[in-house]
Motif scaffolding. Structure first.
Motif, PDB file in Angstrom:
ATOM      1  N   CYS A   1     -21.099 -25.248 -73.958  1.00 37.73           N
ATOM      2  CA  CYS A   1     -20.725 -25.513 -72.557  1.00 37.73           C
ATOM      3  C   CYS A   1     -21.927 -26.482 -72.105  1.00 37.73           C
ATOM      4  O   CYS A   1     -22.866 -26.669 -72.599  1.00 37.73           O
ATOM      5  N   ALA A   2     -21.624 -27.027 -70.912  1.00 38.12           N
ATOM      6  CA  ALA A   2     -22.305 -28.358 -70.513  1.00 38.12           C
ATOM      7  C   ALA A   2     -22.384 -27.946 -68.850  1.00 38.12           C
ATOM      8  O   ALA A   2     -21.153 -27.810 -68.227  1.00 38.12           O
ATOM      9  N   ALA A   3     -23.257 -28.233 -68.285  1.00 38.43           N
ATOM     10  CA  ALA A   3     -23.191 -28.308 -66.951  1.00 38.43           C
ATOM     11  C   ALA A   3     -24.511 -29.094 -66.014  1.00 38.43           C
ATOM     12  O   ALA A   3     -25.510 -29.317 -67.072  1.00 38.43           O
ATOM     13  N   ILE A   4     -24.458 -29.395 -65.134  1.00 36.58           N
ATOM     14  CA  ILE A   4     -25.646 -30.007 -64.344  1.00 36.58           C
ATOM     15  C   ILE A   4     -26.293 -28.832 -63.730  1.00 36.58           C
ATOM     16  O   ILE A   4     -25.668 -27.867 -63.197  1.00 36.58           O
ATOM     17  N   VAL A   5     -27.488 -28.631 -63.503  1.00 33.73           N
ATOM     18  CA  VAL A   5     -28.208 -27.662 -62.825  1.00 33.73           C
ATOM     19  C   VAL A   5     -29.318 -28.527 -61.817  1.00 33.73           C
ATOM     20  O   VAL A   5     -29.716 -29.338 -61.975  1.00 33.73           O
ATOM     21  N   THR A   6     -29.374 -27.657 -60.634  1.00 28.43           N
ATOM     22  CA  THR A   6     -30.324 -28.085 -59.544  1.00 28.43           C
ATOM     23  C   THR A   6     -31.548 -26.752 -59.326  1.00 28.43           C
ATOM     24  O   THR A   6     -31.218 -25.931 -60.183  1.00 28.43           O
ATOM     25  N   ASN A   7     -32.373 -27.088 -58.369  1.00 26.07           N
ATOM     26  CA  ASN A   7     -33.239 -26.006 -58.029  1.00 26.07           C
ATOM     27  C   ASN A   7     -33.961 -25.647 -59.136  1.00 26.07           C
ATOM     28  O   ASN A   7     -34.171 -24.537 -59.459  1.00 26.07           O
ATOM     29  N   GLY A   8     -34.690 -26.771 -59.728  1.00 21.42           N
ATOM     30  CA  GLY A   8     -35.516 -26.143 -61.047  1.00 21.42           C
ATOM     31  C   GLY A   8     -34.612 -25.517 -62.167  1.00 21.42           C
ATOM     32  O   GLY A   8     -35.272 -24.913 -63.071  1.00 21.42           O
TER      33      GLY A   8
ATOM     34  N   CYS B   1     -16.800 -25.240 -70.523  1.00 17.25           N
ATOM     35  CA  CYS B   1     -17.031 -24.709 -71.792  1.00 17.25           C
ATOM     36  C   CYS B   1     -15.753 -24.722 -72.620  1.00 17.25           C
ATOM     37  O   CYS B   1     -14.805 -25.148 -72.142  1.00 17.25           O
ATOM     38  N   ASP B   2     -15.879 -24.932 -74.058  1.00 16.77           N
ATOM     39  CA  ASP B   2     -14.955 -25.278 -74.725  1.00 16.77           C
ATOM     40  C   ASP B   2     -15.290 -24.720 -76.351  1.00 16.77           C
ATOM     41  O   ASP B   2     -16.391 -24.424 -76.624  1.00 16.77           O
ATOM     42  N   HIS B   3     -14.211 -24.304 -77.088  1.00 15.31           N
ATOM     43  CA  HIS B   3     -14.511 -23.893 -78.282  1.00 15.31           C
ATOM     44  C   HIS B   3     -14.031 -25.028 -79.220  1.00 15.31           C
ATOM     45  O   HIS B   3     -12.901 -25.894 -79.211  1.00 15.31           O
ATOM     46  N   ASN B   4     -14.905 -25.455 -80.054  1.00 15.22           N
ATOM     47  CA  ASN B   4     -14.812 -26.493 -81.288  1.00 15.22           C
ATOM     48  C   ASN B   4     -14.776 -27.712 -80.833  1.00 15.22           C
ATOM     49  O   ASN B   4     -14.272 -28.502 -81.456  1.00 15.22           O
ATOM     50  N   SER B   5     -15.227 -28.158 -79.775  1.00 21.41           N
ATOM     51  CA  SER B   5     -15.413 -29.400 -79.039  1.00 21.41           C
ATOM     52  C   SER B   5     -16.444 -30.261 -79.750  1.00 21.41           C
ATOM     53  O   SER B   5     -17.408 -29.631 -80.038  1.00 21.41           O
ATOM     54  N   VAL B   6     -15.860 -31.283 -79.841  1.00 20.76           N
ATOM     55  CA  VAL B   6     -17.068 -32.316 -80.608  1.00 20.76           C
ATOM     56  C   VAL B   6     -17.823 -32.936 -79.517  1.00 20.76           C
ATOM     57  O   VAL B   6     -19.081 -33.105 -79.441  1.00 20.76           O
ATOM     58  N   GLU B   7     -17.038 -33.342 -78.362  1.00 20.77           N
ATOM     59  CA  GLU B   7     -17.849 -33.926 -77.024  1.00 20.77           C
ATOM     60  C   GLU B   7     -17.279 -33.236 -75.834  1.00 20.77           C
ATOM     61  O   GLU B   7     -16.167 -32.782 -75.979  1.00 20.77           O
ATOM     62  N   LEU B   8     -18.257 -32.840 -74.992  1.00 21.83           N
ATOM     63  CA  LEU B   8     -17.805 -31.880 -73.785  1.00 21.83           C
ATOM     64  C   LEU B   8     -18.701 -32.602 -72.599  1.00 21.83           C
ATOM     65  O   LEU B   8     -19.842 -32.893 -72.708  1.00 21.83           O
ATOM     66  N   TRP B   9     -17.901 -32.719 -71.616  1.00 26.10           N
ATOM     67  CA  TRP B   9     -18.425 -33.314 -70.072  1.00 26.10           C
ATOM     68  C   TRP B   9     -18.358 -32.393 -69.194  1.00 26.10           C
ATOM     69  O   TRP B   9     -17.454 -31.611 -69.247  1.00 26.10           O
ATOM     70  N   SER B  10     -19.455 -32.284 -68.497  1.00 31.80           N
ATOM     71  CA  SER B  10     -19.332 -31.060 -67.450  1.00 31.80           C
ATOM     72  C   SER B  10     -18.320 -31.701 -66.361  1.00 31.80           C
ATOM     73  O   SER B  10     -18.064 -32.925 -66.404  1.00 31.80           O
ATOM     74  N   SER B  11     -18.101 -30.871 -65.346  1.00 25.61           N
ATOM     75  CA  SER B  11     -17.484 -31.145 -64.103  1.00 25.61           C
ATOM     76  C   SER B  11     -18.115 -32.049 -63.429  1.00 25.61           C
ATOM     77  O   SER B  11     -19.741 -31.837 -63.559  1.00 25.61           O
ATOM     78  N   GLY B  12     -18.019 -33.140 -62.423  1.00 26.23           N
ATOM     79  CA  GLY B  12     -18.776 -33.887 -62.013  1.00 26.23           C
ATOM     80  C   GLY B  12     -19.467 -33.003 -60.841  1.00 26.23           C
ATOM     81  O   GLY B  12     -18.750 -32.382 -60.068  1.00 26.23           O
ATOM     82  N   ALA B  13     -20.614 -33.426 -60.694  1.00 25.22           N
ATOM     83  CA  ALA B  13     -21.379 -32.497 -59.628  1.00 25.22           C
ATOM     84  C   ALA B  13     -21.842 -33.396 -58.593  1.00 25.22           C
ATOM     85  O   ALA B  13     -22.760 -34.489 -58.861  1.00 25.22           O
ATOM     86  N   ALA B  14     -21.765 -33.278 -57.248  1.00 24.22           N
ATOM     87  CA  ALA B  14     -21.805 -34.144 -56.137  1.00 24.22           C
ATOM     88  C   ALA B  14     -23.470 -33.806 -55.991  1.00 24.22           C
ATOM     89  O   ALA B  14     -23.826 -33.184 -54.645  1.00 24.22           O
ATOM     90  N   THR B  15     -24.474 -34.222 -56.731  1.00 22.86           N
ATOM     91  CA  THR B  15     -26.002 -33.888 -56.595  1.00 22.86           C
ATOM     92  C   THR B  15     -26.685 -35.216 -56.873  1.00 22.86           C
ATOM     93  O   THR B  15     -27.973 -34.908 -57.071  1.00 22.86           O
ATOM     94  N   LEU B  16     -26.311 -36.114 -56.427  1.00 23.07           N
ATOM     95  CA  LEU B  16     -27.048 -37.397 -56.776  1.00 23.07           C
ATOM     96  C   LEU B  16     -28.246 -37.315 -55.746  1.00 23.07           C
ATOM     97  O   LEU B  16     -29.238 -38.232 -56.015  1.00 23.07           O
ATOM     98  N   SER B  17     -28.357 -36.888 -54.662  1.00 23.59           N
ATOM     99  CA  SER B  17     -29.413 -36.742 -53.596  1.00 23.59           C
ATOM    100  C   SER B  17     -30.376 -35.676 -54.091  1.00 23.59           C
ATOM    101  O   SER B  17     -31.240 -35.299 -53.436  1.00 23.59           O
ATOM    102  N   GLN B  18     -30.111 -34.972 -55.004  1.00 27.10           N
ATOM    103  CA  GLN B  18     -30.907 -33.565 -55.816  1.00 27.10           C
ATOM    104  C   GLN B  18     -31.845 -34.035 -56.802  1.00 27.10           C
ATOM    105  O   GLN B  18     -31.162 -34.940 -57.711  1.00 27.10           O
TER     106      GLN B  18
END
Length: 146
Positions: free
Chosen positions: A84-91, A100-117
């Motif tokens: 699984c891959a994600a962006i995290v905020t708040n420490g 999340c995915d099964h047997n992925s070689v590359e995995l991108w998270s969904s885009g998070a509108a968090t550029l100001s954080q």
């Protein structure tokens, strides 16, 4: 004839260099965004004493993304894995739209509108919405980027 021999020799010598360059891993881009830039450090997801994956944070198209790449060495010695891959905020306490995915070689998270954080890229083993460390999931975060 000598010119041909020199060109042939140059081609033979250059072939390994070209193969080495073409064999390097280049990250794709996330869905819906054709241009991203890595921000911060690369983190490494280690499972059972082996490097399983690299985790990086990218920005582009007005969003932050987490990118996870499962290493060839891990793939060649395992027939199955979940990541699984994600962006995290708040420490690192708030997980933003994980993928999340099964047997992925590359995995991108969904885009998070968090550029100001302040954000981190998070990558982990398992298929849960958040890493359940008590259940044996292994997680890693990149450095904080503000």
């Amino acid at each position: 004839m000598r010119t041909f021999a020199k060109l042939a020799a140059a081609a033979v010598l250059a072939a390994p260099l070209l193969l080495a360059v073409s064999g390097t891993a280049n990250a794709s881009t996330p869905s819906g965004c054709s241009s991203v830039t890595q921000i911060g450090s690369t983190a490494y997801l280690n499972v059972g004493g082996q490097t399983m994956a690299s985790v990086k944070q990218y920005k582009g198209c007005g969003k932050n993304y987490s990118y996870l790449y499962v290493w060839e060495g891990y793939r060649s010695s395992h027939s199955s894995w979940d990541v699984c891959a994600a962006i995290v905020t708040n420490g690192g306490h708030d997980v933003q739209d994980p993928m999340c995915d099964h047997n992925s070689v590359e995995l991108w998270s969904s885009g998070a509108a968090t550029l100001s954080q302040c954000t981190q890229a998070l990558g982990w083993t398992g298929l849960g919405p958040i890493p359940y460390i008590a259940d044996g999931d292994v997680a890693v975060k990149t450095d904080v980027r503000c």
